[in-house]
Design a protein around this motif. Sequence first.
Motif, PDB file in Angstrom:
ATOM      1  N   HIS A  72      33.742  50.917  43.600  1.00 45.53           N
ATOM      2  CA  HIS A  72      32.620  51.651  43.005  1.00 45.53           C
ATOM      3  C   HIS A  72      33.130  52.891  42.254  1.00 45.53           C
ATOM      4  CE1 HIS A  72      28.870  53.505  42.292  1.00 45.53           C
ATOM      5  NE2 HIS A  72      28.996  54.434  43.224  1.00 45.53           N
ATOM      6  N   LEU A  73      33.381  52.705  40.944  1.00 44.25           N
ATOM      7  CA  LEU A  73      33.964  53.791  40.153  1.00 44.25           C
ATOM      8  C   LEU A  73      32.928  54.567  39.341  1.00 44.25           C
ATOM      9  CD1 LEU A  73      37.127  51.994  38.671  1.00 44.25           C
ATOM     10  CD2 LEU A  73      36.890  53.178  40.859  1.00 44.25           C
ATOM     11  N   ALA A  74      31.739  54.001  39.132  1.00 40.57           N
ATOM     12  CA  ALA A  74      30.742  54.649  38.262  1.00 40.57           C
ATOM     13  C   ALA A  74      30.387  56.036  38.795  1.00 40.57           C
ATOM     14  CB  ALA A  74      29.483  53.784  38.188  1.00 40.57           C
ATOM     15  N   ALA A  75      30.504  57.037  37.946  1.00 39.91           N
ATOM     16  CA  ALA A  75      30.167  58.411  38.345  1.00 39.91           C
ATOM     17  C   ALA A  75      30.083  59.297  37.114  1.00 39.91           C
ATOM     18  CB  ALA A  75      31.232  58.953  39.299  1.00 39.91           C
ATOM     19  N   ILE A  76      29.487  60.463  37.300  1.00 38.69           N
ATOM     20  CA  ILE A  76      29.509  61.537  36.301  1.00 38.69           C
ATOM     21  C   ILE A  76      30.542  62.538  36.804  1.00 38.69           C
ATOM     22  CG2 ILE A  76      28.143  63.353  35.170  1.00 38.69           C
ATOM     23  CD1 ILE A  76      27.178  60.435  34.532  1.00 38.69           C
ATOM     24  N   LEU A  77      31.525  62.874  35.973  1.00 40.73           N
ATOM     25  CA  LEU A  77      32.637  63.710  36.433  1.00 40.73           C
ATOM     26  C   LEU A  77      32.336  65.221  36.361  1.00 40.73           C
ATOM     27  CD1 LEU A  77      33.913  60.876  36.426  1.00 40.73           C
ATOM     28  CD2 LEU A  77      36.038  61.938  35.747  1.00 40.73           C
ATOM     29  N   SER A  78      33.335  66.027  36.745  1.00 41.10           N
ATOM     30  CA  SER A  78      33.069  67.446  37.029  1.00 41.10           C
ATOM     31  C   SER A  78      32.531  68.251  35.848  1.00 41.10           C
ATOM     32  CB  SER A  78      34.331  68.118  37.567  1.00 41.10           C
ATOM     33  OG  SER A  78      35.391  67.984  36.644  1.00 41.10           O
ATOM     34  N   ALA A  79      33.192  68.157  34.677  1.00 42.82           N
ATOM     35  CA  ALA A  79      32.776  69.008  33.555  1.00 42.82           C
ATOM     36  C   ALA A  79      31.423  68.536  33.011  1.00 42.82           C
ATOM     37  CB  ALA A  79      33.840  68.996  32.460  1.00 42.82           C
ATOM     38  N   HIS A  86      21.583  67.358  37.087  1.00 47.49           N
ATOM     39  CA  HIS A  86      20.591  66.437  37.660  1.00 47.49           C
ATOM     40  C   HIS A  86      21.069  64.994  37.530  1.00 47.49           C
ATOM     41  CE1 HIS A  86      18.413  70.101  36.469  1.00 47.49           C
ATOM     42  NE2 HIS A  86      17.962  69.988  37.698  1.00 47.49           N
ATOM     43  N   LEU A  87      21.656  64.703  36.353  1.00 52.11           N
ATOM     44  CA  LEU A  87      22.187  63.355  36.123  1.00 52.11           C
ATOM     45  C   LEU A  87      23.336  63.066  37.102  1.00 52.11           C
ATOM     46  CD1 LEU A  87      22.165  60.814  34.211  1.00 52.11           C
ATOM     47  CD2 LEU A  87      24.048  61.926  32.999  1.00 52.11           C
ATOM     48  N   ALA A  88      24.198  64.077  37.311  1.00 52.77           N
ATOM     49  CA  ALA A  88      25.345  63.892  38.204  1.00 52.77           C
ATOM     50  C   ALA A  88      24.873  63.556  39.620  1.00 52.77           C
ATOM     51  CB  ALA A  88      26.216  65.143  38.226  1.00 52.77           C
ATOM     52  N   GLY A 142      31.494  68.085  42.948  1.00 57.66           N
ATOM     53  CA  GLY A 142      32.162  68.223  44.249  1.00 57.66           C
ATOM     54  C   GLY A 142      31.190  68.021  45.397  1.00 57.66           C
ATOM     55  N   ILE A 143      29.982  68.531  45.228  1.00 56.96           N
ATOM     56  CA  ILE A 143      28.964  68.374  46.278  1.00 56.96           C
ATOM     57  C   ILE A 143      28.643  66.886  46.474  1.00 56.96           C
ATOM     58  CG2 ILE A 143      26.524  68.855  46.838  1.00 56.96           C
ATOM     59  CD1 ILE A 143      27.004  71.621  45.382  1.00 56.96           C
ATOM     60  N   THR A 144      28.525  66.135  45.368  1.00 58.85           N
ATOM     61  CA  THR A 144      28.247  64.689  45.517  1.00 58.85           C
ATOM     62  C   THR A 144      29.432  63.969  46.164  1.00 58.85           C
ATOM     63  OG1 THR A 144      29.059  64.012  43.299  1.00 58.85           O
ATOM     64  CG2 THR A 144      26.735  64.622  43.473  1.00 58.85           C
ATOM     65  N   LYS A 145      30.644  64.481  45.959  1.00 59.22           N
ATOM     66  CA  LYS A 145      31.809  63.822  46.555  1.00 59.22           C
ATOM     67  C   LYS A 145      31.865  64.079  48.072  1.00 59.22           C
ATOM     68  CE  LYS A 145      33.554  61.649  43.029  1.00 59.22           C
ATOM     69  NZ  LYS A 145      33.415  60.184  42.942  1.00 59.22           N
TER      70      LYS A 145
END
Length: 318
Positions: A72-79, A86-88, A142-145
């Motif tokens: 599962h690689l799909a994600a919105i990254l840090s920057a 909200h999207l992240a 980071g919070i989502t991680k």
Amino acid sequence: MRRVLVTGAAGQIGSELIPKLREKYGRENVVASDIREPSETLSDGPFEQLDVTDRDRLKEVVKEYDVDTVFHLAAILSATGERKPHLAWYVNMDGLYNVLEVARELELTRIFFPSSIAAFGPETPKEMTPQETVMRPKTIYGITKVAGELLCDYYFHRFGVDVRGVRYPGVISSVAPPGGGTTDYAVEMFYAALRHKRYVCFVREDTVLPMIYMPDCLKAAIDLMEADPSRLRHRADYNVTGMSFSAGELAAEIRKHIPEFTVEYRPDFRQKIADSWPRSIDDSAAREEWGWKPSYDLAATTKDMLEKLRRRFKEESP
Ligand SMILES: NC(=O)c1ccc[n+]([C@@H]2O[C@H](COP(=O)([O-])OP(=O)(O)OC[C@H]3O[C@@H](n4cnc5c(N)ncnc54)[C@H](O)[C@@H]3O)[C@@H](O)[C@H]2O)c1
């Protein structure tokens, strides 16, 4: 033989993980998926356009291909996450929750979830950051991680879902461009050195961050997924690293190959994110529990990156 689905497969890591998995498990047994159109590297096997926030569709694809393993690689990254918090939250949390729910319902064999050094925060010890430590990130990414790592733990202990993952540092690679992270400068510098002989860097020269070269990044994912379950004492939170260097040290290493290369340092909002992350990582738990050992240091990475990009640029404009 595994039947694999990769989400977010058109990104930096997926573009190189897909060929590796297809080599290992067979072309037809590895389904690439992404919310966007596939790149050329993904088109030699099955591809499905899939938004991970759509659980029904995810379940449909898993059933259609008889999938037993998901990377599962799909994600919105840090920057990008700081620009679109909200999207992240939505993509990173709902996406992972959907993958774990489908895994629970359909009794999938194994899930890979990449966490990140972004799971750490400014209160975390910065040098040789331990496996177990303060986890108070200040970015939404980071919070989502951190929340993702905890959710994976929960699904393992509560429902027996065999989910595994590593905390990747910045990933350096030559195929797909990085997708909006804070360590993107470490990739951009190579492209700029070859194309323009100059680069404007968005972090300070003395900014040190942990990094990993793509072959080691892929090895970590595949080795952990193949590891003997009885040896694993952690789940989706293994510290791994390849090397640590400052932006200035990277420029100096590139200059050994391209002496006229110059860098100007103009820090932007990403400096603050970089300053909140570790400078080096203690990955001894991964080494002890599943034999993790990286192969590439800064010199080997730089040499290989420049060779690969030179070859690619030549092929693109003969
Ligand atoms: N690249 C790094 O330096 C790094 C470091 C640490 C962790 N990671 C983690 O590794 C994973 C892959 O990272 P990457 O560098 O390949 O990222 P990337 O941004 O290059 O690729 C992510 C992919 O996800 C896709 N995507 C976005 N929203 C989606 C949705 N709703 N449904 C389906 N697909 C969607 C994008 O189109 C993109 O192709 C991520 O979970 C990331 O957090 C990456």
